[in-house]
Write a protein that holds these residues in place. Structure first.
Motif, PDB file in Angstrom:
ATOM      1  N   ASP A  77      -1.321  52.592  29.825  1.00 43.48           N
ATOM      2  CA  ASP A  77      -0.530  52.052  28.714  1.00 43.48           C
ATOM      3  C   ASP A  77       0.787  51.449  29.201  1.00 43.48           C
ATOM      4  OD1 ASP A  77      -2.446  52.574  26.853  1.00 43.48           O
ATOM      5  OD2 ASP A  77      -1.552  54.443  26.131  1.00 43.48           O
ATOM      6  N   HIS A  78       1.334  52.007  30.281  1.00 41.69           N
ATOM      7  CA  HIS A  78       2.525  51.369  30.869  1.00 41.69           C
ATOM      8  C   HIS A  78       2.176  49.950  31.316  1.00 41.69           C
ATOM      9  CE1 HIS A  78       4.649  55.444  31.861  1.00 41.69           C
ATOM     10  NE2 HIS A  78       4.852  55.050  30.622  1.00 41.69           N
ATOM     11  N   MET A  79       0.999  49.802  31.920  1.00 41.01           N
ATOM     12  CA  MET A  79       0.572  48.463  32.357  1.00 41.01           C
ATOM     13  C   MET A  79       0.394  47.552  31.146  1.00 41.01           C
ATOM     14  SD  MET A  79      -1.968  49.386  35.511  1.00 41.01           S
ATOM     15  CE  MET A  79      -2.265  47.688  35.972  1.00 41.01           C
ATOM     16  N   THR A 106      13.192  44.306  24.809  1.00 43.17           N
ATOM     17  CA  THR A 106      12.051  45.144  25.183  1.00 43.17           C
ATOM     18  C   THR A 106      12.340  46.622  24.906  1.00 43.17           C
ATOM     19  OG1 THR A 106      12.871  45.243  27.472  1.00 43.17           O
ATOM     20  CG2 THR A 106      11.197  43.590  26.977  1.00 43.17           C
ATOM     21  N   ALA A 107      11.299  47.318  24.503  1.00 42.25           N
ATOM     22  CA  ALA A 107      11.420  48.743  24.177  1.00 42.25           C
ATOM     23  C   ALA A 107      11.513  49.599  25.436  1.00 42.25           C
ATOM     24  CB  ALA A 107      10.223  49.178  23.331  1.00 42.25           C
ATOM     25  N   ILE A 108      11.144  49.015  26.581  1.00 40.82           N
ATOM     26  CA  ILE A 108      11.366  49.669  27.872  1.00 40.82           C
ATOM     27  C   ILE A 108      12.361  48.780  28.605  1.00 40.82           C
ATOM     28  CG2 ILE A 108      10.321  50.236  30.116  1.00 40.82           C
ATOM     29  CD1 ILE A 108       7.805  51.020  28.584  1.00 40.82           C
ATOM     30  N   GLU A 109      13.405  49.368  29.121  1.00 33.21           N
ATOM     31  CA  GLU A 109      14.484  48.550  29.691  1.00 33.21           C
ATOM     32  C   GLU A 109      14.058  47.761  30.915  1.00 33.21           C
ATOM     33  OE1 GLU A 109      18.265  50.259  30.375  1.00 33.21           O
ATOM     34  OE2 GLU A 109      18.396  51.122  28.368  1.00 33.21           O
ATOM     35  N   MET A 110      14.379  46.497  30.906  1.00 34.89           N
ATOM     36  CA  MET A 110      14.223  45.636  32.089  1.00 34.89           C
ATOM     37  C   MET A 110      15.349  44.612  31.977  1.00 34.89           C
ATOM     38  SD  MET A 110      10.517  44.021  31.026  1.00 34.89           S
ATOM     39  CE  MET A 110       9.640  45.579  31.074  1.00 34.89           C
ATOM     40  N   ARG A 111      16.560  45.132  32.138  1.00 32.12           N
ATOM     41  CA  ARG A 111      17.768  44.396  31.762  1.00 32.12           C
ATOM     42  C   ARG A 111      17.998  43.085  32.487  1.00 32.12           C
ATOM     43  NH1 ARG A 111      22.122  47.229  29.134  1.00 32.12           N
ATOM     44  NH2 ARG A 111      21.419  49.258  28.413  1.00 32.12           N
ATOM     45  N   GLN A 112      17.414  42.965  33.675  1.00 34.77           N
ATOM     46  CA  GLN A 112      17.619  41.696  34.389  1.00 34.77           C
ATOM     47  C   GLN A 112      16.820  40.562  33.747  1.00 34.77           C
ATOM     48  OE1 GLN A 112      17.207  44.588  35.846  1.00 34.77           O
ATOM     49  NE2 GLN A 112      18.791  44.834  37.399  1.00 34.77           N
ATOM     50  N   MET A 113      15.848  40.935  32.940  1.00 35.81           N
ATOM     51  CA  MET A 113      14.971  39.911  32.359  1.00 35.81           C
ATOM     52  C   MET A 113      15.103  39.769  30.863  1.00 35.81           C
ATOM     53  SD  MET A 113      11.340  40.614  34.051  1.00 35.81           S
ATOM     54  CE  MET A 113      11.295  41.954  35.174  1.00 35.81           C
ATOM     55  N   ALA A 114      15.485  40.866  30.218  1.00 33.69           N
ATOM     56  CA  ALA A 114      15.478  40.864  28.753  1.00 33.69           C
ATOM     57  C   ALA A 114      16.488  41.893  28.265  1.00 33.69           C
ATOM     58  CB  ALA A 114      14.086  41.223  28.243  1.00 33.69           C
ATOM     59  N   GLU A 115      16.910  41.729  27.019  1.00 35.55           N
ATOM     60  CA  GLU A 115      17.813  42.737  26.447  1.00 35.55           C
ATOM     61  C   GLU A 115      17.007  43.992  26.125  1.00 35.55           C
ATOM     62  OE1 GLU A 115      19.557  41.114  22.897  1.00 35.55           O
ATOM     63  OE2 GLU A 115      20.309  39.351  23.927  1.00 35.55           O
ATOM     64  N   GLY A 139       7.305  51.190  23.170  1.00 40.14           N
ATOM     65  CA  GLY A 139       7.876  51.838  24.347  1.00 40.14           C
ATOM     66  C   GLY A 139       7.175  53.143  24.685  1.00 40.14           C
ATOM     67  N   ASN A 140       6.210  53.532  23.866  1.00 40.94           N
ATOM     68  CA  ASN A 140       5.493  54.790  24.089  1.00 40.94           C
ATOM     69  C   ASN A 140       4.009  54.558  24.302  1.00 40.94           C
ATOM     70  OD1 ASN A 140       7.715  56.719  23.431  1.00 40.94           O
ATOM     71  ND2 ASN A 140       7.604  55.588  21.512  1.00 40.94           N
ATOM     72  N   PRO A 141       3.403  55.358  25.233  1.00 43.45           N
ATOM     73  CA  PRO A 141       1.957  55.253  25.402  1.00 43.45           C
ATOM     74  C   PRO A 141       1.218  55.789  24.169  1.00 43.45           C
ATOM     75  CG  PRO A 141       2.809  57.084  26.672  1.00 43.45           C
ATOM     76  CD  PRO A 141       3.997  56.367  26.096  1.00 43.45           C
ATOM     77  N   PHE A 142      -0.066  55.583  24.128  1.00 42.38           N
ATOM     78  CA  PHE A 142      -0.920  56.058  23.020  1.00 42.38           C
ATOM     79  C   PHE A 142      -0.598  55.360  21.703  1.00 42.38           C
ATOM     80  CE2 PHE A 142      -0.794  59.401  26.195  1.00 42.38           C
ATOM     81  CZ  PHE A 142      -2.143  59.674  26.391  1.00 42.38           C
ATOM     82  N   MET A 143       0.035  54.194  21.805  1.00 42.86           N
ATOM     83  CA  MET A 143       0.369  53.423  20.602  1.00 42.86           C
ATOM     84  C   MET A 143      -0.147  52.006  20.805  1.00 42.86           C
ATOM     85  SD  MET A 143       2.527  55.180  18.594  1.00 42.86           S
ATOM     86  CE  MET A 143       2.666  56.936  18.819  1.00 42.86           C
ATOM     87  N   SER A 144      -0.190  51.251  19.723  1.00 41.68           N
ATOM     88  CA  SER A 144      -0.597  49.847  19.849  1.00 41.68           C
ATOM     89  C   SER A 144       0.555  48.950  19.411  1.00 41.68           C
ATOM     90  CB  SER A 144      -1.812  49.572  18.969  1.00 41.68           C
ATOM     91  OG  SER A 144      -1.386  49.500  17.631  1.00 41.68           O
ATOM     92  N   THR A 145       0.399  47.678  19.690  1.00 46.63           N
ATOM     93  CA  THR A 145       1.451  46.753  19.263  1.00 46.63           C
ATOM     94  C   THR A 145       1.372  46.497  17.752  1.00 46.63           C
ATOM     95  OG1 THR A 145       0.089  44.892  19.989  1.00 46.63           O
ATOM     96  CG2 THR A 145       1.769  45.663  21.511  1.00 46.63           C
TER      97      THR A 145
END
Ligand code: UDP
Length: 171
Positions: A77-79, A106-115, A139-145
């Motif tokens: 799910d991270h992938m 993004t719900a998971i931080e990747m600050r160099q690319m997105a807020e 931002g959590n596994p076991f969930m869908s978009t």
């Protein structure tokens, strides 16, 4: 004027790609350029009609399921969430190419690319007429978009949720 959350599945973004196509650099061709440009044009149309638009991207065109039985669901799910981030950046670039001011959060931080996703900041972007693309689902596994779309919709107090996907679903 209304505030809208648009959920775009990965497959809707990919368009008519059979998954085997390669681009001129030999990499897997994730998108059909005309499809993603067409989606961006439709978002622009809604935007110009005065609507406030948040987009939740799926990731199914890039990653779904697991590498093998050895891969645990959380890793898989991270992938999947990273796949939604890739789609978010692609769509952002297509919207910017049309002159639409866009932010990716993004719900998971990747600050160099997105807020990072911050509810009040996202709402402020929408108030200011910027399109906001929400990546990494909840931002959590076991969930869908789809869950993420419903969550962002209530957080952003939207009037309408629009779903664009190829597979029919229960919603
Ligand atoms: N995903 C997740 N948590 C979320 C949203 C998505 O773990 O809150 C992962 C999950 O692995 C899912 C993948 O991201 O399969 C892509 O999302 P989804 O399947 O909803 O995309 P779509 O089918 O709409 O393209």
């Amino acid at each position: 004027m209304s505030r809208i959350i648009l959920k775009l599945s990965g497959e809707a973004l990919a368009g008519e790609n059979d998954g085997a196509a390669r681009n001129e650099k030999g990499a897997v061709k994730l998108y059909d350029e005309q499809t993603i440009a067409g989606i961006a044009a439709q978002v622009k149309e809604l935007h110009e009609a005065g609507h406030e638009i948040g987009v939740v991207t799926g990731g199914g065109n890039i990653w779904r399921g697991r590498l093998s039985d050895n891969m645990d669901r959380t890793r898989a799910d991270h992938m999947g969430m990273l796949a939604t981030a890739i789609n978010s950046l692609a769509l952002c670039s297509s919207l910017e190419a049309l002159g639409v001011e866009t932010r990716v959060q993004t719900a998971i931080e990747m600050r160099q690319m997105a807020e990072p996703y911050i509810r009040s900041k996202a709402a402020r972007h929408l108030d200011k007429g910027r399109v906001v693309i929400f990546g990494c689902g909840t931002g959590n596994p076991f969930m869908s978009t789809d869950t993420a779309a419903a969550l962002r919709a209530v957080e952003m107090e939207v009037d309408v949720i629009l779903l664009a996907k190829k597979v029919d679903a229960v919603y």
